[in-house]
Design a protein around this motif. Structure first.
Motif, PDB file in Angstrom:
ATOM      1  N   LEU A 263       2.924 -11.882  28.264  1.00 31.43           N
ATOM      2  CA  LEU A 263       3.095 -13.277  28.973  1.00 31.43           C
ATOM      3  C   LEU A 263       2.016 -14.021  29.357  1.00 31.43           C
ATOM      4  N   PHE A 264       0.963 -13.584  29.875  1.00 28.50           N
ATOM      5  CA  PHE A 264      -0.193 -14.161  30.583  1.00 28.50           C
ATOM      6  C   PHE A 264      -1.455 -13.922  29.791  1.00 28.50           C
ATOM      7  N   GLY A 265      -1.510 -12.793  28.856  1.00 30.25           N
ATOM      8  CA  GLY A 265      -2.748 -12.578  28.296  1.00 30.25           C
ATOM      9  C   GLY A 265      -3.450 -11.641  29.103  1.00 30.25           C
ATOM     10  N   TYR A 266      -4.730 -11.265  28.773  1.00 37.39           N
ATOM     11  CA  TYR A 266      -5.629 -10.430  29.452  1.00 37.39           C
ATOM     12  C   TYR A 266      -7.084 -10.685  29.187  1.00 37.39           C
ATOM     13  N   GLU A 267      -8.296 -10.352  30.059  1.00 42.66           N
ATOM     14  CA  GLU A 267      -9.542 -10.516  29.773  1.00 42.66           C
ATOM     15  C   GLU A 267     -10.225  -9.465  29.201  1.00 42.66           C
ATOM     16  N   THR A 268     -11.380  -9.485  28.865  1.00 47.46           N
ATOM     17  CA  THR A 268     -12.156  -8.380  28.367  1.00 47.46           C
ATOM     18  C   THR A 268     -12.062  -7.140  29.263  1.00 47.46           C
ATOM     19  N   GLY A 269     -11.772  -6.055  28.853  1.00 55.05           N
ATOM     20  CA  GLY A 269     -11.785  -4.607  29.570  1.00 55.05           C
ATOM     21  C   GLY A 269     -10.779  -4.823  30.803  1.00 55.05           C
TER      22      GLY A 269
ATOM     23  N   ALA B 205      -7.622  -2.304  25.989  1.00 54.17           N
ATOM     24  CA  ALA B 205      -7.594  -3.831  25.648  1.00 54.17           C
ATOM     25  C   ALA B 205      -8.651  -4.344  24.689  1.00 54.17           C
ATOM     26  N   SER B 206      -8.395  -5.365  24.103  1.00 54.34           N
ATOM     27  CA  SER B 206      -9.204  -5.926  23.000  1.00 54.34           C
ATOM     28  C   SER B 206     -10.597  -6.286  23.611  1.00 54.34           C
ATOM     29  N   LYS B 207     -11.707  -6.334  23.168  1.00 55.75           N
ATOM     30  CA  LYS B 207     -12.707  -6.355  23.691  1.00 55.75           C
ATOM     31  C   LYS B 207     -13.174  -7.993  23.841  1.00 55.75           C
ATOM     32  N   GLU B 208     -12.246  -8.592  23.096  1.00 53.61           N
ATOM     33  CA  GLU B 208     -12.516 -10.079  23.166  1.00 53.61           C
ATOM     34  C   GLU B 208     -11.250 -10.826  24.234  1.00 53.61           C
ATOM     35  N   GLY B 209     -10.424 -10.009  24.696  1.00 54.55           N
ATOM     36  CA  GLY B 209      -9.592 -10.491  25.465  1.00 54.55           C
ATOM     37  C   GLY B 209      -8.398 -10.910  24.456  1.00 54.55           C
ATOM     38  N   LYS B 210      -7.578 -11.506  25.264  1.00 55.30           N
ATOM     39  CA  LYS B 210      -6.246 -11.958  24.342  1.00 55.30           C
ATOM     40  C   LYS B 210      -5.313 -12.987  25.057  1.00 55.30           C
ATOM     41  N   ALA B 211      -5.205 -14.260  24.373  1.00 57.01           N
ATOM     42  CA  ALA B 211      -4.262 -15.226  25.161  1.00 57.01           C
ATOM     43  C   ALA B 211      -2.763 -14.819  25.063  1.00 57.01           C
TER      44      ALA B 211
ATOM     45  N   THR C  37      -2.832 -17.059  35.200  1.00 59.14           N
ATOM     46  CA  THR C  37      -4.046 -16.381  35.022  1.00 59.14           C
ATOM     47  C   THR C  37      -3.949 -15.022  34.293  1.00 59.14           C
ATOM     48  N   ARG C  38      -4.844 -14.726  33.288  1.00 54.91           N
ATOM     49  CA  ARG C  38      -4.750 -13.540  32.545  1.00 54.91           C
ATOM     50  C   ARG C  38      -4.979 -12.337  33.444  1.00 54.91           C
ATOM     51  N   VAL C  39      -4.353 -11.246  32.975  1.00 54.28           N
ATOM     52  CA  VAL C  39      -4.313  -9.787  33.455  1.00 54.28           C
ATOM     53  C   VAL C  39      -6.118  -9.588  33.588  1.00 54.28           C
ATOM     54  N   GLY C  40      -6.675  -9.173  34.634  1.00 53.15           N
ATOM     55  CA  GLY C  40      -8.004  -8.935  34.876  1.00 53.15           C
ATOM     56  C   GLY C  40      -8.640 -10.256  35.159  1.00 53.15           C
TER      57      GLY C  40
END
Length: 485
Positions: free
Chosen positions: A238-244, A249-255, A292-295
Motif C-alpha cells: 500500500l505505502f511502498g518502501y525505501e531502499t534496504g 527489498a528492491s535496491k531502488e525501493g518501490k512506490a 510515508t514509505r516503509v523504512g
C-alpha cells in the motif's frame, strides 16, 4: 509708445474673435458628440426637471423633444412612463447611483446618474447616462436557456452512459437509485463506503464512480482486496518502501499503490479484513493525503480518492473493537448500500439474458432459456447474488446439449423455491424431546436432499454451515441422523 498701444488695441478684437470661433467649433464638437451618442444622455436640475435630452433618449425611453423639456423625472415615474429614475436616486442620496429602468416602450435600460454641486453645496445638475440593455438582457436569457439545455443534454448523456454500461444490469427501482447515487457522488472527492452482500456488484459500482469522475482522465482506478494480501506484505504494497527497508527489498525501493494511483481512485475491497495496525496508517493517509514509505521518514504528497467496500457489519465490528471508529467515520462519508438480488427480482431475467448472450458469443453457441427455466431462476433467492447467477448461466450454456435450457438442466437446489417441502408427521417417539429430535432429523435430511448440498440447506434454514454440521453430529451421536457423509 502710442503706436504700440494702438496696435495692441487693434489685435485684441482679432484674438477674441479667434477664441470665440475656437469655442464655437468646440461647442459644435461637444454638441455633436451628445447628439450622436449611442447611449442616451439626460441633464436634470436639482428638482429633477429635465433640461436636456439627446435623440438616443427618445429611442430608448420614448421621451420626445422638446415636449419632455421642463418635465420632472418624478412626474414621468408617477405617470408610468418609467418605473425608476437615476435622477431621483441621486437627489435622495447625494451620490452617484445606478438603476435599471423598464420604459413604457418595452425597452430595458441601465441608467447611471452623477451629481454636480453649486457653490452652496446643493445639487445643481444631475448628468445621466442611459444605456439600452434590452438586447443584452435577451442574450442573457438565451445564455441561461442554453445552459439549461446543456445541463439537460449532459443529464441525457449520463443516462445513455448508464444505459449502455455493459458491466451492470439494472432495471429495478432499487438498483436504479443506487446507480443514480453513484453518478451524483462521482463529482466530489469524499470517501464512499459500498455496502452489500458478496457478489452484488460493489466493484462495478466503484468503477462507475471513477469513470464518471474527473479522476478518470487524470489518474488510474485500482482495486485492492484487503483480505487477499498477506498481512506482512500489505503495508509495503500500500505505502511502498525505501531502499534496504527489509530483507529482499528492491535496491531502488518501490512506490506503493497510493503513489501509483496518484490523481486517481483506490478501491479498497473487503475493508473489514484490514488488520488493526494498518487501520491506523490508512486513517492517517486519508486525513493528511500524505504517505510515508516503509523504512522512510519523509512523507510524500498524494492526491487519491478512497472507495471502500465490505460485506461485513462495520458498526458491529466497531462495537466489538475489531474496527477503528474514527476510520469507520472517515470511510462512511457517503455510504451506498447495494441490495441483494433477491430484493430486486425483476433484474434476474435481464441479467440471465445478458450473460446468456455474452457466453453464447464467447463459445459460439446459440442456447436460450425456456420460460419454465426462467421462472425457476426468478424465484430462487441467490445467496451468491449476481456472481452466482453469472456462474450458473455460464455452466448451463456450456453443458446444455439442446438449444433450449429447460428445468431439467437446472441443478436441484435451484428448484427449492418452487417446490414446497413437505414432511410426514408420523412419530414413534415417546417424549417431547424425542419427538423434537426426530422432527429435526427428518427435516434436516429432507432439506439437504431437496437442496442438493449442505451449503444450500444451511442458507434455506437460515443457519451457518458450521451450525448445521454440529446439529448433524449431535443427531448422529443419538443414532437418529438420516444424513449420509
Amino acid at each position: 509708445m502710442g503706436l504700440a498701444g494702438e496696435i495692441s488695441n487693434q489685435e485684441l478684437p482679432e484674438q477674441l474673435q479667434k477664441r470665440i470661433m475656437e469655442l464655437e467649433h468646440l461647442n459644435r464638437d461637444y454638441l455633436g458628440m451628445l447628439e450622436n451618442s449611442y447611449d442616451g444622455l439626460l441633464i436634470a436640475d436639482g428638482k429633477s426637471r429635465i433640461l436636456y435630452i439627446n435623440p438616443s433618449i427618445e429611442r430608448i425611453m420614448g421621451l420626445k423633444y422638446p415636449d419632455s423639456i421642463g418635465q420632472t423625472t418624478k412626474g414621468l415615474t408617477e405617470a408610468g412612463i418609467t418605473d425608476a429614475s437615476a435622477t431621483l436616486k441621486v437627489i435622495e442620496s447625494g451620490q452617484k447611483e445606478t438603476v435599471v429602468i423598464n420604459s413604457i416602450n418595452g425597452k430595458i435600460a441601465l441608467s447611471t446618474g452623477v451629481p454636480s454641486y453649486d457653490s452652496n453645496g446643493k445639487i445643481h445638475r444631475v448628468y445621466c447616462n442611459v444605456r439600452d440593455i434590452t438586447d443584452l438582457n435577451q442574450l442573457k436569457q438565451k445564455h441561461q436557456q442554453t445552459q439549461v439545455l446543456a445541463l439537460k443534454y449532459l443529464a441525457e448523456l449520463n443516462q445513455l452512459k448508464k444505459n449502455n454500461n455493459s458491466e451492470i444490469i439494472a432495471h429495478s427501482k432499487e438498483m436504479r437509485k443506487v446507480i443514480d447515487l453513484a453518478y451524483r457522488v462521482a463529482n466530489v472527492d469524499s470517501s464512499v463506503l459500498l455496502l452489500g452482500e458478496s457478489g452484488v456488484g460493489k466493484d462495478l459500482i466503484a468503477k462507475i464512480i471513477h469513470k464518471a469522475s474527473p479522476r478518470n482522465e487524470a489518474g488510474l482506478f485500482l482495486k485492492i482486496n484487503c483480505g487477499a494480501i498477506p498481512e506482512n506484505l500489505l503495508e509495503s504494497e500500500l505505502f511502498g518502501y525505501e531502499t534496504g527497508a527489509f530483507t529482499g527489498a528492491s535496491k531502488e525501493g518501490k512506490a506503493g499503490y497510493f503513489e501509483f494511483v496518484n490523481k486517481g481512485t483506490l478501491f479498497l475491497d473487503e475493508i473489514g479484513d484490514l488488520p488493526k495496525n494498518m487501520q491506523v496508517k490508512l486513517l492517517n493517509v486519508i486525513q493528511d493525503q500524505k504517505v510515508t514509505r516503509v523504512g522512510g521518514v519523509k512523507p510524500r504528497e498524494i492526491d487519491v480518492r478512497i472507495l471502500a467496500a465490505t460485506n461485513k457489519n462495520l458498526e458491529e465490528m466497531v462495537m466489538r473493537g475489531l474496527f477503528r471508529e474514527d476510520l469507520y467515520y472517515r470511510l462512511n462519508v457517503l455510504p451506498i448500500t447495494i441490495p441483494p438480488l433477491r430484493e430486486r427480482r425483476e433484474d434476474i431475467l435481464l441479467i440471465a439474458q445478458h450473460y446468456a448472450d455474452h457466453f453464447n458469443k464467447k463459445y459460439n453457441l446459440n442456447v436460450k432459456f425456456s420460460k419454465e427455466a426462467i421462472e425457476i431462476l426468478s424465484k430462487y433467492d441467490w445467496p451468491g447474488n449476481v456472481r452466482e447467477l453469472t456462474n450458473l448461466v455460464e455452466r448451463l450454456i456450456i453443458i446444455a446439449q439442446e438449444t433450449v435450457i429447460t428445468p431439467e438442466h437446472i441443478p436441484p437446489k435451484y428448484h427449492s423455491a418452487c417446490e414446497p417441502l413437505t414432511l410426514e408427521y408420523n412419530y414413534q417417539a415417546k417424549t417431547l424431546n424425542d419427538a423434537m429430535e426426530e422432527f429435526e432429523n427428518k427435516f434436516i435430511a429432507q432439506m439437504i436432499s431437496h437442496c442438493g448440498s449442505r451449503e444450500e440447506a444451511a442458507v434455506q434454514l437460515d443457519i451457518s454451515l458450521s451450525s448445521l454440521t454440529r446439529r448433524i453430529r449431535r443427531l448422529r451421536k443419538s443414532k437418529l441422523t438420516l444424513v449420509n457423509d
